[in-house]
Design an enzyme around this catalytic site. Structure first.
Site, PDB file in Angstrom:
ATOM      1  N   HIS A  18      -5.469   9.961   0.642  1.00  0.00           N
ATOM      2  CA  HIS A  18      -5.177   9.168   1.851  1.00  0.00           C
ATOM      3  C   HIS A  18      -5.401   9.986   3.134  1.00  0.00           C
ATOM      4  O   HIS A  18      -4.623   9.946   4.069  1.00  0.00           O
ATOM      5  CB  HIS A  18      -3.734   8.637   1.821  1.00  0.00           C
ATOM      6  N   HIS A  45      -5.924   2.723  -4.064  1.00  0.00           N
ATOM      7  CA  HIS A  45      -5.910   2.907  -2.616  1.00  0.00           C
ATOM      8  C   HIS A  45      -6.566   4.264  -2.335  1.00  0.00           C
ATOM      9  O   HIS A  45      -7.731   4.300  -1.974  1.00  0.00           O
ATOM     10  CB  HIS A  45      -4.476   2.825  -2.081  1.00  0.00           C
ATOM     11  N   ASP A  79       0.825  -1.215   0.000  1.00  0.00           N
ATOM     12  CA  ASP A  79       0.000   0.000   0.000  1.00  0.00           C
ATOM     13  C   ASP A  79       0.858   1.265   0.000  1.00  0.00           C
ATOM     14  O   ASP A  79       2.049   1.231   0.328  1.00  0.00           O
ATOM     15  CB  ASP A  79      -0.874   0.049   1.269  1.00  0.00           C
ATOM     16  N   ASP A  80       0.196   2.345  -0.354  1.00  0.00           N
ATOM     17  CA  ASP A  80       0.700   3.713  -0.191  1.00  0.00           C
ATOM     18  C   ASP A  80       1.811   4.119  -1.168  1.00  0.00           C
ATOM     19  O   ASP A  80       2.313   5.226  -1.095  1.00  0.00           O
ATOM     20  CB  ASP A  80       1.209   3.979   1.249  1.00  0.00           C
ATOM     21  N   HIS A 120       3.718  -2.140   3.151  1.00  0.00           N
ATOM     22  CA  HIS A 120       3.746  -0.806   2.542  1.00  0.00           C
ATOM     23  C   HIS A 120       5.072  -0.625   1.819  1.00  0.00           C
ATOM     24  O   HIS A 120       6.122  -0.827   2.425  1.00  0.00           O
ATOM     25  CB  HIS A 120       3.583   0.279   3.616  1.00  0.00           C
TER      26      HIS A 120
HETATM   27 ZN    ZN Z   1      -2.747   3.205   3.220  1.00  0.00          ZN
END
Ligand code: ZN
Length: 396
Positions: A260, A256, A209-210, A359
């Site tokens: 955020h 995602h 993620d991210d 991540h």
């Molecule tokens: Zn995230």
């Protein structure tokens, strides 16, 4: 004088006697020799062709007629020798001087019909990538020539390494140029992950993620070395150009968040979709494909005031959202590769199908990936990129 005449008479008589005996012993070879000198023309064979005359395949050819004339011997039709095979009739005659003539005719079969090709097996074949395509051939039958299966020419390759539609073409010609062709459609399909999970039993979906981030390139190289495909739940970072790289190397790219920011994201359905659509556009620009895979920042178990509605709504819109059933614990501010490895391997040991959360913004987390892959391979797991049919590991 009288004696001389007598001797001459005896000599003539002897010569005549020798000649007569020679002729009797050798037939009329001198006569023959003379004919040979005079008759140098070969006889002529003329074939009669009846209009609209045809022979059926299983019938004997009925002679349409012929004649043979020689300039010296006259009509020698009765001396013609006739032979035939399945396709042709051969006529041969020689005159007395030994001049030979040969002619032939093709048997006029009544063949105005194309052969018929019948495929062995189905005309539409479906198989999965890496499954073997078995050529089952075909049968060709012609009304005149009978079974001509051995003459079928098969063209077209099926690349079972690559999903796609393929055609195999079967062509045949009978003896009289009548053609036939038949096509077999072969569809090579990718297996869905739901099928793979079922067959393989032990699966690990590595998800990051991210990102993309400064360590993503290095991670991509590592995954390539082990030929492992993963999933990237991406954001609008300074490294968005790497989304194309992730996609091109065969990984799944999924949504995602654009910003955020929990406060903004989960304020309302409209706010969530505004963010989702912006991120979806960025991915589309990079990959040329609209992904239907997403992961909510924080997972689906947070923000209880909106999540039950939101999760249902994204599914209604055709998206699939993924949570995780193995956490690497790299959400913490600090940690070690050893810690990540331990949590992931302990977590994976608990289930057959694992969705692992990491991540790619955390270097120390990525430092554990190589050992996670080694452990997974040694323990019989297959690493796959997520698709819409994968186990979604929903938290709610
Ligand atoms: Zn995230």
């Amino acid at each position: 004088m009288k004696k001389g005449i007598k001797i001459f008479g005896i000599v003539v008589a002897v010569v005549l006697a020798v000649l007569i005996v020679h002729q009797l012993l050798n037939g009329w070879s001198i006569v023959h020799h003379i004919i040979k000198l005079v008759d140098t023309q070969a006889p002529v064979i003329t074939l009669v062709t009846k209009e609209d005359y045809y022979t059926k395949y299983d019938e004997e050819y009925q002679e349409e007629g012929f004649s043979a004339i020689d300039d010296f011997d006259g009509d020698i039709t009765d001396k013609v020798v006739v032979t035939k095979d399945k396709e042709k009739v051969y006529y041969k005659v020689s005159d007395r001087a030994g001049n030979e003539t040969k002619v032939e005719r093709e048997i006029p079969y009544d063949d105005r019909t194309s052969p018929v090709i019948t495929l062995n097996g189905d005309s539409k074949v479906e198989l999965y990538v890496d499954e073997e395509y078995i050529e089952r051939d075909a049968v060709a039958v012609d009304d005149i020539d009978g079974d001509i299966s051995h003459r079928i020419v098969i063209e077209g390759d099926v690349d079972t390494q690559k999903a796609g539609s393929y055609q195999v073409v079967y062509q045949v010609k009978d003896n009289h140029e009548n053609e036939a062709s038949v096509v077999r459609d072969v569809l090579v399909k990718e297996k869905t992950n739901a099928q793979r999970e079922e067959e393989l039993g032990k699966v690990i979906y590595l998800t990051f993620d991210d990102g993309p981030g400064p360590y993503t390139n290095e991670l991509l190289d590592l995954l390539d070395r082990y030929q492992v495909k993963a999933t990237f739940f991406v954001c609008n970072t300074a490294y968005v150009d790497l989304i194309k790289e992730e996609y091109d190397r065969g990984h799944s790219v999924a949504i995602h968040a654009y910003a955020h920011d929990y406060e903004k994201l989960y304020k309302s359905l409209d706010a969530y979709y505004e963010d989702l659509n912006k991120m979806s556009d960025i991915i589309y620009k990079q990959t040329g494909e609209r992904t239907k895979l997403l992961r909510f920042p924080g997972g689906s178990s947070i923000r209880k005031e909106i999540m039950p509605t939101l999760t249902k709504d994204v599914m209604d819109k055709g998206y699939q959202y993924f949570d995780w059933n193995v956490s690497s614990g790299d959400g913490a501010a600090e940690g070690t590769a050893e810690g990540v490895l331990a949590r992931v391997t302990e977590g994976c040991a608990l289930h057959d199908v694992n969705v692992v959360l990491q991540h790619d913004s955390k270097k120390w987390s990525l430092d554990a990936v190589e050992d996670i892959i080694k452990w997974g391979l040694e323990n019989g797991y297959t690493f796959l990129p997520l698709d819409e049919t994968s186990y979604p590991a929903h938290h709610i």
